[in-house]
Design a protein around this motif. Structure first.
Motif, short mmCIF file in Angstrom:
data_model
loop_
_atom_site.label_atom_id
_atom_site.label_comp_id
_atom_site.label_asym_id
_atom_site.label_seq_id
_atom_site.Cartn_x
_atom_site.Cartn_y
_atom_site.Cartn_z
N ASP A 197 102.57 -47.13 84.13
CA ASP A 197 101.58 -47.88 83.36
C ASP A 197 102.26 -48.80 82.36
OD1 ASP A 197 99.28 -48.79 82.20
OD2 ASP A 197 98.40 -46.80 81.88
N SER A 201 89.14 -44.85 84.48
CA SER A 201 90.02 -45.28 83.40
C SER A 201 89.39 -46.48 82.71
CB SER A 201 91.41 -45.64 83.94
OG SER A 201 92.21 -46.23 82.94
N THR A 248 90.99 -49.07 81.91
CA THR A 248 91.71 -50.28 82.31
C THR A 248 91.66 -50.45 83.82
OG1 THR A 248 93.82 -49.09 82.44
CG2 THR A 248 93.25 -50.12 80.33
N ARG A 249 91.86 -51.69 84.26
CA ARG A 249 91.89 -52.01 85.68
C ARG A 249 93.26 -52.55 86.05
NH1 ARG A 249 86.74 -53.11 87.62
NH2 ARG A 249 87.72 -53.01 89.69
N LEU A 250 93.70 -52.22 87.25
CA LEU A 250 94.93 -52.81 87.79
C LEU A 250 94.55 -54.07 88.55
CD1 LEU A 250 97.98 -52.67 88.41
CD2 LEU A 250 97.40 -51.31 90.43
N GLN A 279 102.73 -57.74 80.44
CA GLN A 279 102.41 -56.69 79.49
C GLN A 279 102.49 -57.22 78.06
OE1 GLN A 279 106.92 -54.77 79.27
NE2 GLN A 279 105.20 -53.46 79.68
N TYR A 339 97.70 -54.56 83.91
CA TYR A 339 96.58 -53.69 83.57
C TYR A 339 95.78 -54.36 82.47
CZ TYR A 339 98.45 -49.60 86.07
OH TYR A 339 98.88 -48.72 87.03
N THR A 340 94.46 -54.24 82.53
CA THR A 340 93.63 -54.84 81.49
C THR A 340 92.28 -54.14 81.41
OG1 THR A 340 92.60 -56.91 80.72
CG2 THR A 340 92.68 -56.55 83.09
N ASP A 341 91.68 -54.17 80.23
CA ASP A 341 90.30 -53.71 80.09
C ASP A 341 89.34 -54.91 80.04
OD1 ASP A 341 90.95 -54.74 77.64
OD2 ASP A 341 90.34 -52.99 76.48
#
Length: 296
Positions: free
Chosen positions: A295, A271, A273-275, A86, A122-124
């Motif tokens: 999150d 969303s 973002t992706r997990l 993170q 998590y990331t976009d």
């Protein structure tokens, strides 16, 4: 050629005990994402398992950071010894110089040295992490008709910044049962607590009869969204609605509700973002998602 030679910056690791360095991280995340994590200091502090990796200027400005922390979770009925990544960010003047690649490699090497069998984030920008072996997990919430509520049993609001309520929440988080056997965090107290403050629409209630903290929303009239439940034993969905005194027509859960004596239809969770997961092979046995209160 080292990142230090390219930038003239100073690399630091494990710096959360330094107030000035913590303030530099707070500033970096606020400037980059508009997220203020400083309230964590009033909620028991950062996750004690956290290991930050950062490049600092001589003046103490944090130019680039990525933090790892222990985040055990349940996947298809098995407890996974996992780490989360993170607080990944690079300030504009130092982008494009390999700093983020450097802290990512350092963080992943640390995770391997600690013996974690999986790493999640998590990331976009999923393509950024695919080269490191991460793969996306499709996320689904569950939507359906509300269960028939039982007799109202009562609840009260919880305020994480209240000393007594915080102590109650910390005790519940320390002994919680994962909300699902398919995909759920086993322990992530700091993330739960800060997320209750970051999203002002989240309501937090305590059901005394069931010794359960319930995180929920009412996004529309007659529609109830269950985000997370923190308890040693999970009450039924009907008991939760009764405890909150809510008459809903439709409901949704932001996790697979296999422990709530209720079932709904799996719906893709939209969303930005992706997990992503690096570790155990295979896909989810059932559509699922991690609670938004996990999150990071």
């Amino acid at each position: 050629m080292s990142a230090a030679h390219l930038t003239g910056l100073n690399f630091r690791q494990d710096y959360f005990s330094d107030p000035a360095a913590w303030a530099a991280l707070v500033s970096l995340l606020d400037d980059t994402f508009g997220i203020d994590i400083d309230p964590l200091r009033d909620l028991g502090g950062p996750d004690p398992t956290s290991m930050p990796f950062g490049w600092f200027t001589d003046e103490g400005v944090l130019a680039a950071n990525l933090s790892a922390f222990a985040m055990p979770f349940v996947l298809n009925g098995r407890l996974i010894n996992a780490a989360g990544l993170q607080s990944g960010a690079v300030r504009p003047p130092w982008r494009g110089r390999g700093l983020y690649r450097d802290v990512t490699q350092k963080a992943l090497a640390w995770c391997e040295a600690q013996g974690f069998e999986a790493v999640i984030l998590y990331t976009d920008k999923p393509a950024l992490y695919e080269k490191y072996g991460f793969r996306p997990l499709p996320l689904h919430k569950y939507v359906g008709q509300a269960p028939i509520a039982m007799d109202h049993s009562g609840s009260r609001s919880l305020q994480p910044r209240d000393t007594e309520d915080l102590a109650l929440l910390q005790g519940l988080l320390a002994t919680r049962k994962p909300v699902s056997e398919t995909l759920a965090v086993a322990s992530s107290p700091a993330m739960f607590l800060i997320n209750t403050l970051l999203d002002t629409d989240v309501r937090l209630s305590y059901l005394e009869e069931y010794k359960a903290a319930v995180a929920w929303k009412m996004p529309a009239d007659g529609h109830f969204a269950l985000l997370d439940v923190v308890a040693a034993e999970i009450p039924s969905f009907a008991a939760i609605l009764a405890g909150l005194g809510i008459l809903a027509t439709t409901v949704e859960t932001h996790f697979r509700p296999d422990r709530f004596q209720w079932s709904g239809k799996a719906v893709p969770y939209e969303s930005g973002t992706r997990l992503m997961v690096r570790g155990p092979k295979g896909s989810l046995d059932h559509p699922a998602m991690l609670s938004p209160l996990a999150d990071f």
